[in-house]
Scaffold this motif. Structure first.
Motif, short mmCIF file in Angstrom:
data_model
loop_
_atom_site.label_atom_id
_atom_site.label_comp_id
_atom_site.label_asym_id
_atom_site.label_seq_id
_atom_site.Cartn_x
_atom_site.Cartn_y
_atom_site.Cartn_z
N PHE A 74 -22.33 -4.04 8.18
CA PHE A 74 -21.50 -2.88 8.46
C PHE A 74 -20.76 -3.06 9.79
O PHE A 74 -21.31 -3.58 10.75
CB PHE A 74 -22.35 -1.61 8.53
N GLY A 75 -19.52 -2.60 9.83
CA GLY A 75 -18.75 -2.69 11.05
C GLY A 75 -17.33 -2.21 10.82
O GLY A 75 -17.05 -1.48 9.87
N SER A 76 -16.43 -2.63 11.68
CA SER A 76 -15.02 -2.29 11.52
C SER A 76 -14.43 -3.00 10.32
O SER A 76 -14.63 -4.21 10.14
CB SER A 76 -14.25 -2.68 12.79
N THR A 77 -13.71 -2.28 9.49
CA THR A 77 -13.07 -2.87 8.31
C THR A 77 -12.18 -4.04 8.70
O THR A 77 -12.18 -5.09 8.04
CB THR A 77 -12.24 -1.80 7.58
N THR A 78 -11.42 -3.88 9.77
CA THR A 78 -10.51 -4.94 10.22
C THR A 78 -11.28 -6.19 10.60
O THR A 78 -10.92 -7.31 10.19
CB THR A 78 -9.68 -4.45 11.42
N THR A 79 -12.34 -6.02 11.37
CA THR A 79 -13.15 -7.17 11.80
C THR A 79 -13.81 -7.85 10.61
O THR A 79 -13.83 -9.09 10.52
CB THR A 79 -14.21 -6.71 12.82
N LEU A 80 -14.36 -7.06 9.71
CA LEU A 80 -15.04 -7.63 8.54
C LEU A 80 -14.06 -8.40 7.67
O LEU A 80 -14.38 -9.48 7.15
CB LEU A 80 -15.70 -6.51 7.73
N GLY A 81 -12.85 -7.86 7.51
CA GLY A 81 -11.83 -8.56 6.74
C GLY A 81 -11.48 -9.90 7.36
O GLY A 81 -11.32 -10.91 6.66
N THR A 82 -11.36 -9.93 8.67
CA THR A 82 -11.06 -11.17 9.38
C THR A 82 -12.19 -12.18 9.20
O THR A 82 -11.95 -13.38 8.99
CB THR A 82 -10.85 -10.90 10.88
N GLN A 83 -13.43 -11.69 9.25
CA GLN A 83 -14.57 -12.59 9.08
C GLN A 83 -14.57 -13.22 7.68
O GLN A 83 -14.83 -14.42 7.53
CB GLN A 83 -15.87 -11.82 9.32
N ALA A 96 -12.58 1.02 4.93
CA ALA A 96 -12.31 2.43 5.21
C ALA A 96 -10.81 2.73 5.18
O ALA A 96 -10.37 3.76 5.68
CB ALA A 96 -12.90 2.82 6.56
N ASN A 97 -10.03 1.84 4.59
CA ASN A 97 -8.61 2.09 4.36
C ASN A 97 -8.20 1.31 3.12
O ASN A 97 -9.03 0.64 2.48
CB ASN A 97 -7.77 1.71 5.58
N THR A 98 -6.94 1.36 2.76
CA THR A 98 -6.46 0.59 1.62
C THR A 98 -5.69 -0.65 2.07
O THR A 98 -5.47 -1.56 1.28
CB THR A 98 -5.54 1.45 0.74
N THR A 99 -5.28 -0.67 3.33
CA THR A 99 -4.40 -1.75 3.79
C THR A 99 -5.11 -3.09 3.96
O THR A 99 -4.51 -4.14 3.74
CB THR A 99 -3.73 -1.36 5.12
N ILE A 225 -7.09 9.75 3.87
CA ILE A 225 -8.06 8.68 4.14
C ILE A 225 -8.68 8.24 2.82
O ILE A 225 -9.52 8.94 2.25
CB ILE A 225 -9.15 9.16 5.12
N THR A 226 -8.24 7.11 2.33
CA THR A 226 -8.75 6.56 1.08
C THR A 226 -9.36 5.20 1.35
O THR A 226 -8.79 4.38 2.07
CB THR A 226 -7.61 6.41 0.04
N TYR A 227 -10.55 4.97 0.77
CA TYR A 227 -11.25 3.70 0.93
C TYR A 227 -10.98 2.81 -0.29
O TYR A 227 -10.96 3.30 -1.42
CB TYR A 227 -12.76 3.93 1.02
N ALA A 228 -10.81 1.51 -0.04
CA ALA A 228 -10.61 0.55 -1.13
C ALA A 228 -11.65 -0.55 -1.03
O ALA A 228 -12.07 -0.94 0.07
CB ALA A 228 -9.21 -0.05 -1.09
N MET A 229 -12.06 -1.08 -2.19
CA MET A 229 -12.97 -2.23 -2.21
C MET A 229 -12.33 -3.37 -2.99
O MET A 229 -11.48 -3.15 -3.86
CB MET A 229 -14.32 -1.85 -2.83
N CYS A 230 -12.74 -4.57 -2.67
CA CYS A 230 -12.18 -5.75 -3.34
C CYS A 230 -13.24 -6.84 -3.41
O CYS A 230 -14.08 -6.98 -2.51
CB CYS A 230 -10.94 -6.25 -2.61
N ILE A 231 -13.20 -7.60 -4.48
CA ILE A 231 -14.14 -8.71 -4.70
C ILE A 231 -13.57 -9.97 -4.07
O ILE A 231 -12.39 -10.29 -4.24
CB ILE A 231 -14.37 -8.92 -6.21
#
Length: 346
Positions: A74-83, A96-99, A225-231
């Motif tokens: 768990f953490g910041s969506t931006t950081t997790l995406g970068t990881q 925690a966003n769609t972008t 505020i809409t959350y999105a998930m992706c595989i």
């Protein structure tokens, strides 16, 4: 821009078994009181089996409630995406966003994103509320210390949207003493009494009401505020990840999110597709066309409440209030809000 800026240090704080966010916050509070330590930028909950899921920190309790057998970071969506982009092993990103998912999908890093839940922004203060804050407008007063997430983090971006919508951004930013890497770190500082107030999600308050007092953000100023998930495209567990995605969208799991302060993705939020007049006088009438208007609970002109009549689920008649201001027209129902960007009062 603010008096001091602190960044959370460290990579992961490991929480084993089925511990929930409220326990995590309590443990962090105790640790900080004893050691005066800062907050971690992410938390991780490990189990023997299941998927590896990277998720925004606002979902800590809900996801552990749904399935503690997964391994969560768990953490910041931006950081997790970068990881994940940089090769971190994960099967699913729940942002925690769609972008974030959208940009990763465009880059071929993940499969097509799916929206799965919604949230609302809130202000929290310490339970004792020593600064006597009763509304978001109080955050502009001299001497008030405010904590927020950085604008690169979803909750920080939503905070700026709300403050700009209300015309308060400059005044509140003058009182910001710290910017964090996640909503969890904002919750931690508020719960410890290190700041007078902080901007978080409503779900952050719902799962930890013992240490916090809630100050609501006006519905007319709420961002979408809409959350999105992706595989993750390189995941070797795509079949299981797809099953997880389907499970999260099920009524049962949506109910878990709702219990923890979120709004179901299936809840009928209002929409506005047409406004009969773009320029109106106070006392005049405007007809709105859209969807899910029958359950409207408020209509505002740039925050000024208006009288209205829900003629049907697709039509709303609104009387322009005497003190109406040129700006955004907002329609709110129990599940969310819709805005029409500009109504000119003449």
């Amino acid at each position: 821009m603010f008096r001091s800026q602190e960044r959370a240090k460290g990579d992961l704080l490991h929480l084993h078994g089925t511990r929930k966010r409220s326990l995590a916050v309590a443990s962090i509070v105790a640790l900080c009181l004893g050691l005066c330590a800062g907050g971690a930028s992410a938390t991780s909950s490990h189990a023997a089996g299941g998927l590896t899921i990277f998720a925004g920190s606002s979902m800590t309790q809900a996801l552990n409630d749904i399935d503690p057998a997964n391994t969560y970071s768990f953490g910041s969506t931006t950081t997790l995406g970068t990881q994940i982009t940089n090769g971190a092993p994960a099967d699913v990103l729940m942002g925690a966003n769609t972008t974030q998912c959208a940009s990763m999908y465009a880059a071929g890093t993940v499969l097509k994103p799916v929206n799965f839940i919604r949230n609302t922004l809130a202000v929290v203060v310490p339970k004792s509320n020593p600064a006597g804050i009763t509304s978001i407008y109080d955050l502009t007063k001299p001497g008030i210390s405010v904590d927020e997430a950085a604008s690169s983090v979803p909750v920080g971006s939503y905070t700026v949207q709300v403050l700009n919508q209300m015309g308060l951004n400059s005044a509140v930013q003058a009182n910001v003493v710290s910017q964090e890497t996640s909503d969890a770190n904002v919750v931690q500082k508020v719960a410890l009494g290190q700041v007078d107030a902080g901007f978080v999600y409503l779900s952050d308050y719902v799962i930890d009401p013992k240490n916090l007092t809630l100050i609501t953000v006006p519905a007319w100023a709420q961002p979408k505020i809409t959350y999105a998930m992706c595989i993750v495209a390189r995941s070797s567990n795509q079949a299981a990840a797809q099953a997880w995605q389907n499970q999260i969208l099920s009524p049962k799991d949506q109910a878990v999110f709702v219990k923890d302060g979120f709004i179901s993705i299936y809840s009928p939020v209002p929409t506005i597709t047409r406004v009969s007049l773009a320029r109106v006088k106070p006392g005049g009438t405007v007809t709105l066309t859209g969807t899910n208007l029958k359950t409207t609970t408020s209509v505002t002109f740039q925050g000024v409440p208006a009288q209205y009549k829900a003629n049907s689920n697709v039509k709303l008649t609104v009387t322009v209030p005497a003190k109406a201001k040129t700006g955004t027209l907002t329609v709110t129902n129990p599940n969310g809000s819709a805005t029409w960007k500009l109504i000119t009062i003449r």
